[in-house]
Design a protein around this motif. Structure first.
Motif, PDB file in Angstrom:
ATOM      1  N   ALA A   1      31.740  29.809  36.249  1.00  0.00           N
ATOM      2  CA  ALA A   1      33.163  29.471  36.275  1.00  0.00           C
ATOM      3  C   ALA A   1      33.649  29.075  37.649  1.00  0.00           C
ATOM      4  CB  ALA A   1      33.977  30.662  35.764  1.00  0.00           C
ATOM      5  N   VAL A   2      33.113  29.713  38.690  1.00  0.00           N
ATOM      6  CA  VAL A   2      33.684  29.560  40.017  1.00  0.00           C
ATOM      7  C   VAL A   2      33.012  28.487  40.846  1.00  0.00           C
ATOM      8  CG1 VAL A   2      34.216  30.777  42.151  1.00  0.00           C
ATOM      9  CG2 VAL A   2      34.366  31.958  39.990  1.00  0.00           C
ATOM     10  N   LEU A   3      31.710  28.384  40.749  1.00  0.00           N
ATOM     11  CA  LEU A   3      30.993  27.500  41.651  1.00  0.00           C
ATOM     12  C   LEU A   3      30.954  26.083  41.121  1.00  0.00           C
ATOM     13  CD1 LEU A   3      28.106  29.897  42.673  1.00  0.00           C
ATOM     14  CD2 LEU A   3      30.412  29.701  43.564  1.00  0.00           C
ATOM     15  N   ALA A   4      30.640  25.149  41.978  1.00  0.00           N
ATOM     16  CA  ALA A   4      30.554  23.756  41.583  1.00  0.00           C
ATOM     17  C   ALA A   4      29.471  23.570  40.534  1.00  0.00           C
ATOM     18  CB  ALA A   4      30.246  22.892  42.819  1.00  0.00           C
TER      19      ALA A   4
ATOM     20  N   LYS B   1      40.142  27.346  42.828  1.00  0.00           N
ATOM     21  CA  LYS B   1      39.818  27.802  41.474  1.00  0.00           C
ATOM     22  C   LYS B   1      40.021  29.304  41.301  1.00  0.00           C
ATOM     23  CE  LYS B   1      36.347  24.225  40.536  1.00  0.00           C
ATOM     24  NZ  LYS B   1      34.905  23.963  40.280  1.00  0.00           N
ATOM     25  N   ILE B   2      40.034  30.046  42.393  1.00  0.00           N
ATOM     26  CA  ILE B   2      40.252  31.487  42.271  1.00  0.00           C
ATOM     27  C   ILE B   2      41.672  31.884  42.698  1.00  0.00           C
ATOM     28  CG2 ILE B   2      37.788  31.933  42.578  1.00  0.00           C
ATOM     29  CD1 ILE B   2      38.456  33.077  45.357  1.00  0.00           C
ATOM     30  N   GLY B   3      42.559  30.890  42.838  1.00  0.00           N
ATOM     31  CA  GLY B   3      43.964  31.179  43.083  1.00  0.00           C
ATOM     32  C   GLY B   3      44.330  31.493  44.511  1.00  0.00           C
ATOM     33  N   HIS B   4      43.475  31.127  45.471  1.00  0.00           N
ATOM     34  CA  HIS B   4      43.729  31.465  46.874  1.00  0.00           C
ATOM     35  C   HIS B   4      44.199  30.284  47.712  1.00  0.00           C
ATOM     36  CE1 HIS B   4      41.968  35.646  47.555  1.00  0.00           C
ATOM     37  NE2 HIS B   4      41.673  35.417  46.297  1.00  0.00           N
ATOM     38  N   TYR B   5      44.586  29.186  47.078  1.00  0.00           N
ATOM     39  CA  TYR B   5      44.971  28.026  47.889  1.00  0.00           C
ATOM     40  C   TYR B   5      46.363  28.221  48.486  1.00  0.00           C
ATOM     41  CZ  TYR B   5      45.816  23.470  49.724  1.00  0.00           C
ATOM     42  OH  TYR B   5      46.091  22.453  50.604  1.00  0.00           O
ATOM     43  N   PRO B   6      46.520  28.050  49.820  1.00  0.00           N
ATOM     44  CA  PRO B   6      47.799  28.313  50.501  1.00  0.00           C
ATOM     45  C   PRO B   6      48.679  27.064  50.575  1.00  0.00           C
ATOM     46  CG  PRO B   6      46.076  27.965  52.122  1.00  0.00           C
ATOM     47  CD  PRO B   6      45.426  27.794  50.772  1.00  0.00           C
ATOM     48  N   ASP B   7      49.486  26.832  49.560  1.00  0.00           N
ATOM     49  CA  ASP B   7      50.289  25.606  49.514  1.00  0.00           C
ATOM     50  C   ASP B   7      51.202  25.459  50.728  1.00  0.00           C
ATOM     51  OD1 ASP B   7      51.261  23.231  47.899  1.00  0.00           O
ATOM     52  OD2 ASP B   7      53.145  24.314  48.157  1.00  0.00           O
ATOM     53  N   LYS B   8      51.723  26.579  51.237  1.00  0.00           N
ATOM     54  CA  LYS B   8      52.627  26.488  52.389  1.00  0.00           C
ATOM     55  C   LYS B   8      51.905  26.108  53.675  1.00  0.00           C
ATOM     56  CE  LYS B   8      56.714  29.176  51.198  1.00  0.00           C
ATOM     57  NZ  LYS B   8      57.624  30.265  51.619  1.00  0.00           N
TER      58      LYS B   8
ATOM     59  N   TYR C   1      34.471  40.323  41.936  1.00  0.00           N
ATOM     60  CA  TYR C   1      35.558  39.375  42.211  1.00  0.00           C
ATOM     61  C   TYR C   1      34.972  37.981  42.259  1.00  0.00           C
ATOM     62  CZ  TYR C   1      40.047  37.814  44.103  1.00  0.00           C
ATOM     63  OH  TYR C   1      41.272  37.210  44.274  1.00  0.00           O
ATOM     64  N   PRO C   2      35.711  36.968  41.759  1.00  0.00           N
ATOM     65  CA  PRO C   2      37.072  36.977  41.241  1.00  0.00           C
ATOM     66  C   PRO C   2      37.151  37.550  39.833  1.00  0.00           C
ATOM     67  CG  PRO C   2      36.153  34.803  41.002  1.00  0.00           C
ATOM     68  CD  PRO C   2      35.129  35.607  41.755  1.00  0.00           C
ATOM     69  N   GLN C   3      38.371  37.909  39.437  1.00  0.00           N
ATOM     70  CA  GLN C   3      38.608  38.442  38.107  1.00  0.00           C
ATOM     71  C   GLN C   3      39.278  37.431  37.185  1.00  0.00           C
ATOM     72  OE1 GLN C   3      40.787  41.994  39.022  1.00  0.00           O
ATOM     73  NE2 GLN C   3      38.972  43.105  39.673  1.00  0.00           N
ATOM     74  N   ILE C   4      39.766  36.340  37.782  1.00  0.00           N
ATOM     75  CA  ILE C   4      40.325  35.244  36.996  1.00  0.00           C
ATOM     76  C   ILE C   4      40.116  33.957  37.782  1.00  0.00           C
ATOM     77  CG2 ILE C   4      42.655  35.625  37.928  1.00  0.00           C
ATOM     78  CD1 ILE C   4      43.729  34.673  35.173  1.00  0.00           C
ATOM     79  N   VAL C   5      39.733  32.891  37.072  1.00  0.00           N
ATOM     80  CA  VAL C   5      39.459  31.598  37.697  1.00  0.00           C
ATOM     81  C   VAL C   5      40.083  30.502  36.840  1.00  0.00           C
ATOM     82  CG1 VAL C   5      37.282  32.445  38.661  1.00  0.00           C
ATOM     83  CG2 VAL C   5      37.274  31.232  36.478  1.00  0.00           C
ATOM     84  N   SER C   6      40.212  29.325  37.432  1.00  0.00           N
ATOM     85  CA  SER C   6      40.754  28.206  36.667  1.00  0.00           C
ATOM     86  C   SER C   6      39.662  27.192  36.369  1.00  0.00           C
ATOM     87  CB  SER C   6      41.899  27.536  37.430  1.00  0.00           C
ATOM     88  OG  SER C   6      41.410  26.854  38.565  1.00  0.00           O
ATOM     89  N   THR C   7      39.960  26.302  35.454  1.00  0.00           N
ATOM     90  CA  THR C   7      39.060  25.214  35.095  1.00  0.00           C
ATOM     91  C   THR C   7      39.794  23.897  35.367  1.00  0.00           C
ATOM     92  OG1 THR C   7      39.822  25.372  32.793  1.00  0.00           O
ATOM     93  CG2 THR C   7      37.848  26.614  33.387  1.00  0.00           C
ATOM     94  N   GLU C   8      39.352  22.843  34.720  1.00  0.00           N
ATOM     95  CA  GLU C   8      40.018  21.549  34.854  1.00  0.00           C
ATOM     96  C   GLU C   8      40.656  21.145  33.531  1.00  0.00           C
ATOM     97  OE1 GLU C   8      37.371  18.603  36.330  1.00  0.00           O
ATOM     98  OE2 GLU C   8      37.199  19.529  38.326  1.00  0.00           O
TER      99      GLU C   8
ATOM    100  N   LEU D   1      41.819  19.579  38.529  1.00  0.00           N
ATOM    101  CA  LEU D   1      41.731  21.010  38.776  1.00  0.00           C
ATOM    102  C   LEU D   1      43.082  21.674  38.522  1.00  0.00           C
ATOM    103  CD1 LEU D   1      40.368  23.561  39.972  1.00  0.00           C
ATOM    104  CD2 LEU D   1      40.938  22.689  42.237  1.00  0.00           C
ATOM    105  N   ILE D   2      43.074  22.759  37.745  1.00  0.00           N
ATOM    106  CA  ILE D   2      44.291  23.535  37.507  1.00  0.00           C
ATOM    107  C   ILE D   2      44.444  24.550  38.636  1.00  0.00           C
ATOM    108  CG2 ILE D   2      45.483  25.136  35.964  1.00  0.00           C
ATOM    109  CD1 ILE D   2      43.830  23.986  33.653  1.00  0.00           C
ATOM    110  N   GLY D   3      45.424  24.334  39.470  1.00  0.00           N
ATOM    111  CA  GLY D   3      45.709  25.323  40.500  1.00  0.00           C
ATOM    112  C   GLY D   3      46.618  26.403  39.946  1.00  0.00           C
ATOM    113  N   PHE D   4      46.497  27.621  40.501  1.00  0.00           N
ATOM    114  CA  PHE D   4      47.354  28.700  40.025  1.00  0.00           C
ATOM    115  C   PHE D   4      47.609  29.707  41.132  1.00  0.00           C
ATOM    116  CE2 PHE D   4      43.276  30.756  39.561  1.00  0.00           C
ATOM    117  CZ  PHE D   4      43.526  32.108  39.692  1.00  0.00           C
TER     118      PHE D   4
END
Length: 730
Positions: free
Chosen positions: A12-15, A329-336, A432-439, A444-447
């Motif tokens: 789920a997480v890796l390329a 994909k694991i929800g850690h992207y810092p939009d700010k 970890y991670p406990q939740i990941v995103s897909t496409e 890519l679905i960011g969350f």
């Protein structure tokens, strides 16, 4: 807490190009966290900000030493029992420690003693770790940054940065005096200050060549020093014995695709950046010919990933946006912070068993990427959760340990402290991670900032989630497959108003309407022009109804409003129940409202809910979900780490929910404790997070919990998502 198999996590997480590993392959899991405020001297205010930046370990691997710049000190941690680190005290200096390393029981500490940016100065202090005393100091002739030792600990290299003042000419270069490289000889940990060498670095870089800005140093097995000149976007290879510059080359530029380029409250990984300078920070040798750099950027660059060069400057591998997209994909992207994205800054490299590994620290995403060095394209094995702002790391292969130093301390804002975190490599499952995103549709679905959960009807293990106002330009209802390991976000329904992303939303809860649409609880904020309201969206995500709170509620309204919504009954008998987070102006202290609304006749009502009491902080509600004969409610304090006391699940019998008219006396309901979440929140061996925000019960009767990661803003970015099993068994 729910654990995850390594095979599933990788899938789920890796390329997609990374092959899944066997389930028995060793993995790193966090085993302990140490808040460095525990090392403040006796009598010091425990609210004093601290920081763990660069970290080293004693030769026996039982003692950690880290630099603490705000307190002009180094700190010691006893990790004889790595799962129970103990405070070892601190040692203060008349200057700011910038880096530390170890040799023969001596800590070598680089200390910035500058009078000003134009009058830089610094020392190297030799500290006896056993006695915690300074044995000797060397004048370095400038402001130091990184320090490194060669393999046999007979040579030291120190980057003398003489850093620029970012307030002068917008930080433009040149700003003299120029930095250089210092080389020193050691014997049994004792530095020979009389044989100090200064290596001139001017005239090498194409960018501000008369003002080299040395940042990070690393030795290979040939006693060659790799040195990054970060703002100059340059790398220099120096003979550590003679001080001769052997080669030097530009770090070059890179163009990226599939990245988020706008700080706009939305995660859109469809952008491009062209020819951005890498501007590397940390550097580590992978062998005697290859080196890896972390492309943080500092002045005009920042390529978001890492690059492997040979020592002639040939690019052997460019990560591009790969590391950053896996982090998203694991929800850690810092939009700010997305001008430079996740900002890879620190590096460590070591051999564990038969595996040559290197570790990439993403400062703004608070993530450590674990890579296997294959000699060609590296293999991403894991993404580890770290504290806020991982700055330095040290590997201790003899004990199968990895340690990170995380510099950010948010004590003044009531947030997490600076932490040192420990990970152990062993056979098992990645926690970890406990939740990941897909496409979805190739994107890519960011969350992040997940604030509420709800079940998908008749589909066990399938859930809905909604994000809050952190993503104000991208309000979204997510579909989660909780049967996967880790759980997967498999769909994203964007919430719109008049065909555009809906503005002025702070959705803190959701509940299906039984017809394909949803009711949302919208928390108001007058300063941001949000209104407390109930909002209905159809199956396409279009807002088709907005129900404002009545005058009787508005009379006492405050900032902390609806934090959850649930539905009881069917058809015209449907009643929506909303949990108000905190006391409003017309509430008795220690009581909050559960508010009802019947869509068929537009009738409002409420009951009173009694809050637990704590000695500090505030207490409020985060979620409400009805199932069977009860409504389940999350009650929590706003405290974090060791201060956290209340993160619980309660339930109220539906028979108790007999709403009275607003504006009059409201009945008080009785509550029953179901579960204390603090043991669950401690199970991943990080600090206890404050925002347990979502809870629901799926079609099979199993409970699920999610935490709000605040969109990685003043947060480590960790989203904890876990099941607690059948609710009827509790």
């Amino acid at each position: 807490m729910k654990t995850r198999s390594l095979t599933a996590a990788l899938a789920a997480v890796l390329a997609a190009s990374v092959a899944p590993a066997a389930s028995a392959e060793p993995v790193f899991n966090r085993i302990a966290s140490f808040a460095v405020a525990g090392n403040l001297p006796e009598g010091t205010d425990k609210a004093t900000p601290t920081s763990a930046e660069i970290i080293a370990a004693s030769e026996d691997g039982n003692t950690l030493i880290y630099s603490d710049s705000p307190n002009k000190a180094i700190g010691f941690i006893d990790i004889t029992d790595a799962k129970a680190p103990k405070a070892g005290g601190s040692l203060a200096f008349d200057g700011e420690p910038t880096s530390v390393t170890m040799a023969a029981g001596k800590a070598l500490v680089a200390i910035n003693t500058r009078e000003s940016f134009v009058k830089p100065s610094g020392l190297l202090a030799q500290v006896d770790v056993a006695s915690r005393k300074v044995d000797a100091t060397c004048d370095l002739g400038g402001q130091p940054d990184s320090i490194a030792l060669n393999k046999d600990r007979t040579l030291a290299a120190i980057a003398i940065e003489n850093e620029r003042d970012e307030e002068v000419n917008d930080g433009d270069l040149p700003q003299l005096p120029a930095g250089d490289l210092v080389l020193l000889s050691l014997k049994d940990g004792v530095v020979d200050c009389g044989l100090i060498k200064h290596v001139t670095l001017t005239g090498l870089a194409d960018v501000a060549g008369d003002d080299p800005e040395p940042e990070f140093v690393s030795f290979n097995g040939l006693d060659e020093v790799a040195l990054t000149l970060q703002e100059n976007n340059h790398i220099v290879i120096v003979d550590g014995r003679t001080g001769t510059v052997k080669t030097h080359f530009s770090a070059g530029t890179v163009s990226l695709e599939g990245v988020d380029t706008k700080k706009d409250g939305a995660l859109k990984f469809t952008g491009k950046v062209e020819d951005v300078a890498r501007e590397p920070d940390a550097v580590k040798w992978l062998d005697d010919n290859r080196l890896v750099v972390a492309n943080e950027g500092d002045w005009k660059g920042g390529a978001r990933g890492f690059t492997i060069f040979d020592k002639t400057g040939k690019v052997l591998y460019e990560n591009g946006a790969g590391f950053e997209r896996e982090i998203a994909k694991i929800g850690h992207y810092p939009d700010k912070r997305n001008k430079k994205g996740v900002e890879p800054e620190g590096l460590e490299a070591a051999t564990f068993g038969d595996d040559k590994l290197f570790f990439v620290l993403a400062e703004r995403a608070s993530v450590v990427g674990v890579y296997r060095d294959t000699g060609a394209e590296p293999e991403l094995l894991q993404l580890l959760p770290s504290g806020i702002g991982p700055e330095g790391a040290v590997a201790i292969p003899s004990r199968n340990l990895l340690v990170t130093a995380n510099e950010t301390d948010l004590v003044e804002d009531g947030g997490a402290r600076s932490h040192v975190m420990l990970y152990e490599r062993a056979e098992g499952e990645a926690a970890y991670p406990q939740i990941v995103s897909t496409e979805k549709d190739g994107e890519l679905i960011g969350f992040g900032a997940l604030s509420g959960l709800a079940p998908v009807k008749d589909k066990p293990g399938m859930l809905y989630a909604v994000n809050d106002s952190f993503y104000a330009s991208q309000p979204t209802i997510f579909t989660i497959d909780a049967t996967a390991e880790p759980a997967k976000i498999v769909d994203a329904l964007r919430i719109t108003r008049n065909g555009a992303p809906a503005q002025k939303l702070d959705s803190e809860g959701l509940t299906p309407d039984g017809e394909g649409g949803f009711w949302l609880a919208n928390e108001g904020d007058a300063d941001k022009l949000y209104a407390h309201a109930i909002i209905h969206v159809n199956e396409k995500g279009e807002i088709d109804k907005e129900v404002a709170i009545p005058a009787e509620l508005r009379a006492g309204e405050k900032r902390f409003g609806f934090e959850g919504i649930t539905s009881v009954g069917e058809g015209d008998d449907t009643v929506l129940w909303m949990a108000v987070q905190r006391e409003w102006g017309d509430d008795e202290k220690g009581f909050v409202k559960l508010v009802s609304y019947k869509p068929s006749d537009k009738e409002w009502g409420a009951v009173r809910y009694p809050l637990d009491k704590t000695e500090s902080g505030w207490v409020g509600l985060s979620e409400i979900t009805a199932n069977g004969d009860h409504a389940y409610i999350i009650e929590r304090d706003n405290l974090i780490g060791d201060a956290a006391r209340l993160k619980k699940l309660y339930r109220v019998a539906l028979a108790e929910l007999k709403p009275a008219k607003l504006g009059g006396d409201l009945p008080v309901v009785k509550k029953e404790e179901v579960r204390d979440f603090i043991p669950d929140l401690k199970a991943n061996n990080g600090y206890v997070v404050d925002k347990v925000e979502g809870f629901t019960i799926d079609a099979a009767g199993n409970g699920y919990v999610v935490t709000d990661n605040d969109g990685v803003d003043d947060s480590s970015g960790e989203t904890l998502f876990f099941g607690i099993g059948p609710i009827n068994a509790m």
